[in-house]
Design a protein around this motif. Structure first.
Motif, PDB file in Angstrom:
ATOM      1  N   TYR A  15       4.191   9.733  -3.906  1.00 57.38           N
ATOM      2  CA  TYR A  15       5.213   9.399  -2.925  1.00 57.38           C
ATOM      3  C   TYR A  15       5.725  10.688  -2.301  1.00 57.38           C
ATOM      4  N   ARG A  21      11.067   9.920   6.010  1.00 57.98           N
ATOM      5  CA  ARG A  21      10.753   8.675   5.295  1.00 57.98           C
ATOM      6  C   ARG A  21       9.825   8.984   4.124  1.00 57.98           C
ATOM      7  N   TRP A  23       6.361   8.235   2.134  1.00 60.65           N
ATOM      8  CA  TRP A  23       5.005   7.725   2.354  1.00 60.65           C
ATOM      9  C   TRP A  23       4.313   7.512   1.008  1.00 60.65           C
ATOM     10  N   GLU A  24       3.690   6.334   0.870  1.00 58.67           N
ATOM     11  CA  GLU A  24       2.851   6.121  -0.307  1.00 58.67           C
ATOM     12  C   GLU A  24       1.477   6.711  -0.009  1.00 58.67           C
ATOM     13  N   CYS A  25       1.083   7.674  -0.826  1.00 63.68           N
ATOM     14  CA  CYS A  25      -0.146   8.412  -0.518  1.00 63.68           C
ATOM     15  C   CYS A  25      -1.172   8.267  -1.627  1.00 63.68           C
ATOM     16  N   PRO A  48      -1.222  10.523   7.887  1.00 63.59           N
ATOM     17  CA  PRO A  48      -0.828   9.115   7.934  1.00 63.59           C
ATOM     18  C   PRO A  48      -1.925   8.260   8.567  1.00 63.59           C
ATOM     19  N   GLU A  49      -2.172   7.115   7.941  1.00 68.83           N
ATOM     20  CA  GLU A  49      -3.111   6.137   8.520  1.00 68.83           C
ATOM     21  C   GLU A  49      -2.420   4.792   8.412  1.00 68.83           C
ATOM     22  N   GLU A  50      -1.982   4.281   9.561  1.00 70.87           N
ATOM     23  CA  GLU A  50      -1.162   3.072   9.588  1.00 70.87           C
ATOM     24  C   GLU A  50       0.050   3.251   8.682  1.00 70.87           C
ATOM     25  N   ASP A  51       0.162   2.404   7.656  1.00 72.24           N
ATOM     26  CA  ASP A  51       1.381   2.485   6.853  1.00 72.24           C
ATOM     27  C   ASP A  51       1.227   3.399   5.646  1.00 72.24           C
ATOM     28  N   LYS A  52      -0.031   3.779   5.351  1.00 71.43           N
ATOM     29  CA  LYS A  52      -0.261   4.626   4.179  1.00 71.43           C
ATOM     30  C   LYS A  52      -0.646   6.025   4.623  1.00 71.43           C
ATOM     31  N   ALA A  53      -0.948   6.859   3.639  1.00 69.06           N
ATOM     32  CA  ALA A  53      -1.321   8.233   3.986  1.00 69.06           C
ATOM     33  C   ALA A  53      -2.166   8.811   2.868  1.00 69.06           C
TER      34      ALA A  53
END
Ligand SMILES: Nc1nc2c(ncn2[C@@H]2O[C@H](COP(=O)(O)OP(=O)(O)O)[C@@H](O)[C@H]2O)c(=O)[nH]1
Ligand SMILES: [Mg+2]
Ligand SMILES: [Zn+2]
Length: 295
Positions: A15, A21, A23-25, A48-53
């Motif tokens: 995280y 913000r 990001w869940e990575c 970042p890729e859409e909502d994740k990373a």
């Protein structure tokens, strides 16, 4: 690619706080291959890729604490109650040594100021005896009440854009202070510990949390009673009020114990050095000398 700071690793994910913000990575495969160990506090670049990373790279660490395991720590907030539990100044002086030795800036916070004022022993002025000793040495000292909010904003201003760890004995008011600093995000007060499911070792769960524009770890760790590995002559450097006087001692190698013409003992007799601090110095000196003998 954006830059961020790792808050915690949990359940195979990391995280990261970046651009205001979390990001869940997940990790790029090459990190898994290299068996890279990440710590909260690591500065990473994420994609970042859409909502994740994904975590793409990690910067070299400026420092890393072992207990708690956190990287790139800017400052340690040493939290002690003014009243109850009675402040253990031996522990405070030990923590100051550990922090100074790790080249982390200490900030001393005395909590429960509201209770201190109700205390018949209080003299009613703004001059609180225990805080004055440390302030006169040159440490940054705050008095605070998480109950009334007094002094909270001043501490919050010191957290912005920094990585801080809260340290101090259980019951001193660390979680309450954290809550007062970040209204809306409540930590449980009282003692909590989380057992790691990974094995028989029980570890403390360490994570950084966003607080007052900075990142803070609220952890019961970092209150170990052991002094760092150091040579006896180095202890003086961890007592600023001693270090500034050491060149006036007759002997270069003076340990300010039994030596004649010692500037530290002269200052002690004149009341310029706190007898309690000097007493702790002698206790720590003895421990360091005993530890040296074991090697
Ligand atoms: N009166 C008063 N009580 C406080 C203050 N800060 C903490 N407490 C109380 O002290 C107890 C221990 O606080 P907690 O934050 O859990 O301490 P921690 O173990 O260091 O995290 C709780 O009952 C808190 O409500 C304060 O500033 N004033
Ligand atoms: Mg707590
Ligand atoms: Zn001396």
């Amino acid at each position: 690619m954006i830059e961020g700071v790792l808050l915690k690793g949990y359940g195979g994910f990391y995280y990261v706080f970046a651009e205001d913000r979390v990001w869940e990575c997940s990790l790029r495969g090459r990190f898994r291959v290299k068996d890279q160990e990440f710590l909260p506090g690591d500065r990473v670049a994420i994609l970042p890729e859409e909502d994740k990373a994904t975590i793409e790279s990690v910067e070299p660490r400026r420092n890393a604490l072992i207990r708690p395991a956190i990287a790139n720590v800017d400052q340690a907030i040493l939290v002690f109650a003014m009243t109850s539990p009675k402040p253990d100044l031996n522990l405070l002086d030990r923590l100051l040594i550990q922090v100074t030795d790790a080249e982390i800036e200490p900030i001393i916070v005395f909590t429960k100021l509201d209770k201190y004022k109700d205390n018949p022993l209080a003299n009613g002025s703004e001059d609180y005896a225990i805080t004055t000793v440390y302030r006169n040495i040159g440490y940054t000292v705050f008095e605070v009440s998480s109950e009334t909010g007094q002094g909270v904003a001043e501490i919050g201003a010191r957290l912005t854009n920094k990585i801080s760890v809260l340290a101090g004995p259980s019951g001193a008011g660390k979680s309450s202070l954290f809550n007062a600093l970040s209204p809306g995000k409540k930590l449980k007060t009282g003692h909590i510990s989380v057992k790691s499911k990974r094995g028989r070792h029980t570890t403390r769960h360490v994570e950084l949390m966003v607080c007052a524009g900075g990142l803070v770890a609220d952890t019961p760790g970092f209150s170990s009673l052991f002094l760092p590995n150091m040579k006896r002559a180095e202890l003086t450097d961890c007592f600023p009020e001693f270090a500034q006087r050491r060149r006036q001692c007759r002997f270069n190698s003076c340990l300010h114990d039994k030596e004649p013409n010692c500037a530290i003992k002269a200052a002690l007799e004149k009341g310029e050095i706190s007898p309690v601090r000097y007493e702790h110095y002698l206790i720590f000196l003895k421990e360091i000398i005993e530890a040296e003998r074991k090697y």
